[in-house]
Design an enzyme around this catalytic site. Structure first.
Site, short mmCIF file in Angstrom:
data_model
loop_
_atom_site.label_atom_id
_atom_site.label_comp_id
_atom_site.label_asym_id
_atom_site.label_seq_id
_atom_site.Cartn_x
_atom_site.Cartn_y
_atom_site.Cartn_z
N TYR A 29 -2.03 -1.26 10.67
CA TYR A 29 -1.94 -1.49 9.10
C TYR A 29 -0.75 -1.04 8.65
O TYR A 29 0.01 -1.58 7.68
CB TYR A 29 -3.20 -0.85 8.54
CG TYR A 29 -3.35 -0.99 7.06
CD1 TYR A 29 -4.16 -1.86 6.59
CD2 TYR A 29 -2.66 -0.09 6.10
CE1 TYR A 29 -4.11 -2.15 5.12
CE2 TYR A 29 -3.04 -0.15 4.74
CZ TYR A 29 -3.85 -1.30 4.33
OH TYR A 29 -3.76 -1.24 3.11
N SER A 63 0.89 -1.16 -0.05
CA SER A 63 0.03 -0.15 -0.15
C SER A 63 0.96 1.21 0.04
O SER A 63 2.18 0.90 0.06
CB SER A 63 -0.92 -0.12 1.36
OG SER A 63 -1.41 1.39 1.34
#
Ligand code: NAD
Length: 263
Positions: free
Chosen positions: A158, A145
């Site tokens: 995350y 990401s």
């Protein structure tokens, strides 16, 4: 702020990559980016194992591709140890998000996110790399990401997991290089998936603003290109990394982030 970068017209099929005779495994293949990767790899000729804890979603994709389905919880090591080892292309995609201030972040949620997004990719690499080494060819693609390269508030688990995945991918690249195995990360900004569409609705309600304003002023505030990515665009990059022109491209992180990390 007006959204001046509308979604492009329907995308053409990705550049031809022939994966006939190859076997792939995609985690989280039932939805969003994983689903798009399964379809792109299968369209290129690969037999694609779909791994997901959601049996219905995984089954629906496999109905299109005719490939095998494995209903498994990637947080469960014993379940990961039962997944196929004779895999030429591994796409570590499954992931989940939890948003909370670090001081209030539930420790069990933090641990679950590391298990699914770092430990499971490690276990799967460990499992499939001997087969890849044996044949002198393999492709590992890790769906990281922009949060593998940048941090945002309230996403401690995350961001930690994606940064961990980045490190793991680089080690796999170094160790795999003598055996014809590449390992790379793909780093999307916000992608139009069920997960993100839900977040847009929730944020619009929470802030009392329109969904367009959530997009441009919140989610895409740091992205020069003011539109969501489509899952098919991520899948096209994954497919390209599995093609014939990328054997020297390894240990890299490919930003598909509308310029976010250039800022
Ligand atoms: P999604 O929620 O649409 O799909 C995730 C899939 O993973 C689901 O099918 C879910 O059932 C599966 N999954 C989750 N936990 C699992 C577990 N423990 N065991 C087995 N399967 C499990 O999500 P998405 O938006 O397509 O995201 C896919 C990946 O892309 C994630 O790693 C995410 O971090 C990454 N990513 C997404 C975006 C985005 O904006 N959507 C941006 C950058 C990176």
């Amino acid at each position: 702020m007006t959204n001046t970068f509308p979604t492009p017209a329907p995308l053409p099929p990705p550049a031809a990559v022939d994966l006939n005779g190859r076997t792939a495994l995609v985690t989280g293949g039932g939805s969003g980016i994983g689903r798009a990767c399964v379809l792109a790899l299968a369209q290129a000729g690969a037999t694609v194992h779909v791994v997901d804890r959601d049996a219905a979603a995984a089954g629906a994709v496999a109905e299109i591709t005719g490939g095998p389905v494995h209903v498994a919880d990637l947080a469960d090591r014993a379940a990961v140890d039962l997944l196929p080892a004779e895999v030429d292309i591994l796409v570590n995609n499954a992931g989940l998000q939890h948003v909370a201030p670090l001081t209030e972040f539930p420790p069990e949620r933090f641990e679950l996110i590391q298990k699914v997004m770092v430990t499971a990719p490690f276990l799967l690499m460990r499992r499939v790399m001997p087969h890849m080494y044996g044949q002198g060819w393999g492709r590992i693609v890790n769906i990281s990401s922009v949060h593998g390269l940048r941090a945002s508030a309230y996403k401690s688990a995350y961001v930690a997991a994606k940064h961990g995945l980045e490190g793991l991918s680089k080690v796999a690249a170094i160790e795999g290089a003598p055996h014809g195995v590449t390992s790379n990360c793909v780093n999307p900004g916000y992608v139009r998936t069920p997960l993100v569409e839900g977040q847009i609705r929730d944020q619009a309600a929470a802030h009392g603003i329109s969904e367009d304003d959530v997009l441009s002023d919140v989610m895409l505030a740091r992205s020069p290109v003011k539109r969501l990515l489509e899952a098919e665009e991520v899948a096209a990059a994954v497919l390209w990394l599995c093609g014939p022109h990328t054997s020297c491209l390894t240990g890299a992180s490919l930003p598909l982030d509308g310029g976010w990390t250039a800022c």
